[in-house]
Design a protein around this motif. Structure first.
Motif, PDB file in Angstrom:
ATOM      1  N   THR A  90       1.691   4.927   0.897  1.00 40.03           N
ATOM      2  CA  THR A  90       1.176   5.931   1.853  1.00 40.03           C
ATOM      3  C   THR A  90       2.060   7.179   1.743  1.00 40.03           C
ATOM      4  O   THR A  90       3.108   7.147   1.089  1.00 40.03           O
ATOM      5  CB  THR A  90       1.234   5.419   3.313  1.00 40.03           C
ATOM      6  N   GLU A 115      -2.974 -10.507  15.667  1.00 41.58           N
ATOM      7  CA  GLU A 115      -3.215  -9.227  16.326  1.00 41.58           C
ATOM      8  C   GLU A 115      -3.621  -8.153  15.333  1.00 41.58           C
ATOM      9  O   GLU A 115      -3.461  -8.314  14.128  1.00 41.58           O
ATOM     10  CB  GLU A 115      -1.919  -8.764  17.012  1.00 41.58           C
ATOM     11  N   SER A 116      -4.054  -7.040  15.897  1.00 42.25           N
ATOM     12  CA  SER A 116      -4.424  -5.890  15.077  1.00 42.25           C
ATOM     13  C   SER A 116      -3.230  -5.457  14.213  1.00 42.25           C
ATOM     14  O   SER A 116      -2.108  -5.385  14.710  1.00 42.25           O
ATOM     15  CB  SER A 116      -4.835  -4.748  16.007  1.00 42.25           C
ATOM     16  N   GLY A 117      -3.477  -5.215  12.939  1.00 42.56           N
ATOM     17  CA  GLY A 117      -2.430  -4.736  12.046  1.00 42.56           C
ATOM     18  C   GLY A 117      -1.646  -5.841  11.362  1.00 42.56           C
ATOM     19  O   GLY A 117      -0.677  -5.577  10.654  1.00 42.56           O
ATOM     20  N   CYS A 118      -2.050  -7.091  11.566  1.00 46.04           N
ATOM     21  CA  CYS A 118      -1.335  -8.220  10.952  1.00 46.04           C
ATOM     22  C   CYS A 118      -1.605  -8.367   9.456  1.00 46.04           C
ATOM     23  O   CYS A 118      -0.945  -9.161   8.788  1.00 46.04           O
ATOM     24  CB  CYS A 118      -1.738  -9.527  11.616  1.00 46.04           C
ATOM     25  N   GLY A 119      -2.627  -7.693   8.957  1.00 43.22           N
ATOM     26  CA  GLY A 119      -2.942  -7.802   7.534  1.00 43.22           C
ATOM     27  C   GLY A 119      -4.130  -8.700   7.232  1.00 43.22           C
ATOM     28  O   GLY A 119      -4.353  -9.073   6.083  1.00 43.22           O
ATOM     29  N   LYS A 120      -4.907  -9.011   8.263  1.00 45.64           N
ATOM     30  CA  LYS A 120      -6.038  -9.932   8.064  1.00 45.64           C
ATOM     31  C   LYS A 120      -7.079  -9.331   7.117  1.00 45.64           C
ATOM     32  O   LYS A 120      -7.497  -9.963   6.145  1.00 45.64           O
ATOM     33  CB  LYS A 120      -6.699 -10.262   9.419  1.00 45.64           C
ATOM     34  N   SER A 121      -7.492  -8.095   7.407  1.00 44.18           N
ATOM     35  CA  SER A 121      -8.547  -7.485   6.586  1.00 44.18           C
ATOM     36  C   SER A 121      -8.046  -7.163   5.186  1.00 44.18           C
ATOM     37  O   SER A 121      -8.704  -7.488   4.192  1.00 44.18           O
ATOM     38  CB  SER A 121      -9.061  -6.191   7.229  1.00 44.18           C
ATOM     39  N   VAL A 122      -6.887  -6.524   5.104  1.00 40.39           N
ATOM     40  CA  VAL A 122      -6.355  -6.176   3.775  1.00 40.39           C
ATOM     41  C   VAL A 122      -6.211  -7.455   2.950  1.00 40.39           C
ATOM     42  O   VAL A 122      -6.528  -7.485   1.757  1.00 40.39           O
ATOM     43  CB  VAL A 122      -4.995  -5.440   3.901  1.00 40.39           C
ATOM     44  N   ALA A 141       1.429  -4.794   3.607  1.00 36.55           N
ATOM     45  CA  ALA A 141       0.425  -5.281   4.571  1.00 36.55           C
ATOM     46  C   ALA A 141       0.298  -6.794   4.529  1.00 36.55           C
ATOM     47  O   ALA A 141      -0.016  -7.432   5.528  1.00 36.55           O
ATOM     48  CB  ALA A 141      -0.922  -4.627   4.287  1.00 36.55           C
ATOM     49  N   ILE A 191       0.853  -1.194   0.000  1.00 37.40           N
ATOM     50  CA  ILE A 191       0.000   0.000   0.000  1.00 37.40           C
ATOM     51  C   ILE A 191       0.890   1.246   0.000  1.00 37.40           C
ATOM     52  O   ILE A 191       1.720   1.415   0.901  1.00 37.40           O
ATOM     53  CB  ILE A 191      -0.897   0.031   1.259  1.00 37.40           C
ATOM     54  N   PRO A 199      -7.240  -1.451  -0.172  1.00 41.66           N
ATOM     55  CA  PRO A 199      -7.004  -0.013  -0.230  1.00 41.66           C
ATOM     56  C   PRO A 199      -6.732   0.461  -1.669  1.00 41.66           C
ATOM     57  O   PRO A 199      -6.146  -0.272  -2.469  1.00 41.66           O
ATOM     58  CB  PRO A 199      -5.750   0.177   0.632  1.00 41.66           C
TER      59      PRO A 199
END
Ligand code: ATP
Ligand code: SF4
Ligand code: MG
Length: 327
Positions: free
Chosen positions: A15, A41-48, A22, A13, A58
């Protein structure tokens, strides 16, 4: 048989302050009627990672690798073709149903619109189908509820509406990104039951993203543990919970819930430090700075995913071999 096969997926991504990698060479597959949990954990790239499968990641992100579904690589498909796959073949449910529902339209009508886009049905057939779908996801007084606006429903009912919308066209794969995080524990349990039920009744494959190991234990057949955009351990639920080989997985399971039992709902906690944000793929173990076992070997070369003694596949130079209960 695998329904969805993700190979070497990377998502970079751009920026204002540089690139974020990600997702970094992520591979996994989902079998028919299988529930695969992706945890980290949060920020591991699961959603992306899951959004990029169907072009929803994104803006301007560079996505490479392969996403094989029904004999085609989805990453090479045009946006129009992807839109057709979305909904009809692969559907998403997100954490907050309010953002995905139109506040000004009765919920039944919103599900009817999905049916109108993807299925050739008369209006009366669509209405009947909405009631059927609502009943399937456990919405009581379905015909009446179909006339309600989103704000007139509870969070749990709204999430059921979202699920009915996602399954309206009979997708083969359902991707659920933290679908129960915003809900209280009882409602969460009910929604998880619905997902299991849908898998059993409709044979759908489900990819469930969560950071809650209790949810993983309750519902998944297999789990992929992600760290800094990579899969660092994967395996059957029994194996991963019994003999997790990666120190990170062990950390996540520090309060180990027994699969099938709801008693211990462990959140990801207890590992000092945070997930690093990576600009480019590093040729080393990205967990080294948080790992008590790190040595020179860990810092020189990316550990490949390999079979571990406990039956999982792990990316670690010095995997654990003990049963987790023995610690
Ligand atoms: N639109 C974006 N622009 C820039 N960076 C992004 C964007 N979306 C995600 N990222 C970055 O990509 C990485 C992975 O994010 P992602 O949302 O996939 O994490 P996650 O594992 O789903 O976390 P969470 O559990 O908090 O939902 C993070 O470092 C995040 O900051
Ligand atoms: S490769 Fe080394 S640093 Fe990375 S998790 Fe394994 S032991 Fe720890
Ligand atoms: Mg997320």
């Amino acid at each position: 048989m695998n329904v969805l096969d993700v190979r070497d997926l990377s998502v970079e991504i751009p920026t204002e302050t540089g690139h974020v990698l990600a997702v970094d060479g992520l591979s996994y597959s989902v079998g028919e009627s299988e529930i695969l949990a992706i945890v980290g954990e949060s920020g591991c790239g699961k959603s992306v990672g899951v959004l990029s499968l169907l072009g929803l990641g994104p803006e301007h992100a560079r996505v490479t690798g392969e996403v094989n579904y029904a004999g085609q690589n989805l990453l090479t498909r045009k946006p129009d073709a992807l839109r057709r796959v979305r909904g009809q073949d692969i559907a998403y449910i997100f954490q907050d149903p309010m953002t995905a529902l139109n506040p000004l339209m009765p919920v039944g009508k919103q599900v009817e619109e999905v049916l109108a886009q993807h299925a050739s049905m008369s209006r009366a057939e669509r209405r009947a189908r909405v009631v059927e779908l609502f009943e399937l996801v456990g919405i009581p007084a379905a015909a009446e509820r179909a006339r309600a606006y989103p704000h007139q429903l509870s969070g749990g009912m709204r999430q059921r509406v979202m699920i009915s919308m996602a399954i309206a066209c009979g997708p083969r794969v359902l991707i659920a990104d933290e679908p129960t995080t915003a809900l209280d524990v009882t409602v969460q349990a009910a929604i998880l039951e619905i997902l299991k039920d849908l898998r059993d009744k409709l044979g759908m494959a489900i990819v469930l993203i969560t950071h809650d190991m209790g949810v993983v234990a309750d519902i998944a057949d297999r789990v992929v543990v992600m760290y800094a955009g990579r899969a660092i351990e994967e395996g059957g639920i029994e194996q991963v919970f019994r003999r997790p080989a990666h120190p990170y997985t062990r950390g996540l399971l520090s309060a180990v819930p027994v699969p099938g039992q709801r008693a211990a709902r462990a959140r990801l906690r207890g590992i000092p430090g945070t997930v690093p944000v990576i600009a480019e793929s590093v040729d080393a173990c990205t967990f080294a700075d948080r790992c008590g076992r790190a040595d020179e070997a860990c810092r020189s070369g990316r550990p490949p995913l390999a079979e571990a003694a406990g039956g999982t596949r792990v990316a670690c130079r010095h995997p654990e071999t003990k049963e987790s209960n023995g610690e």
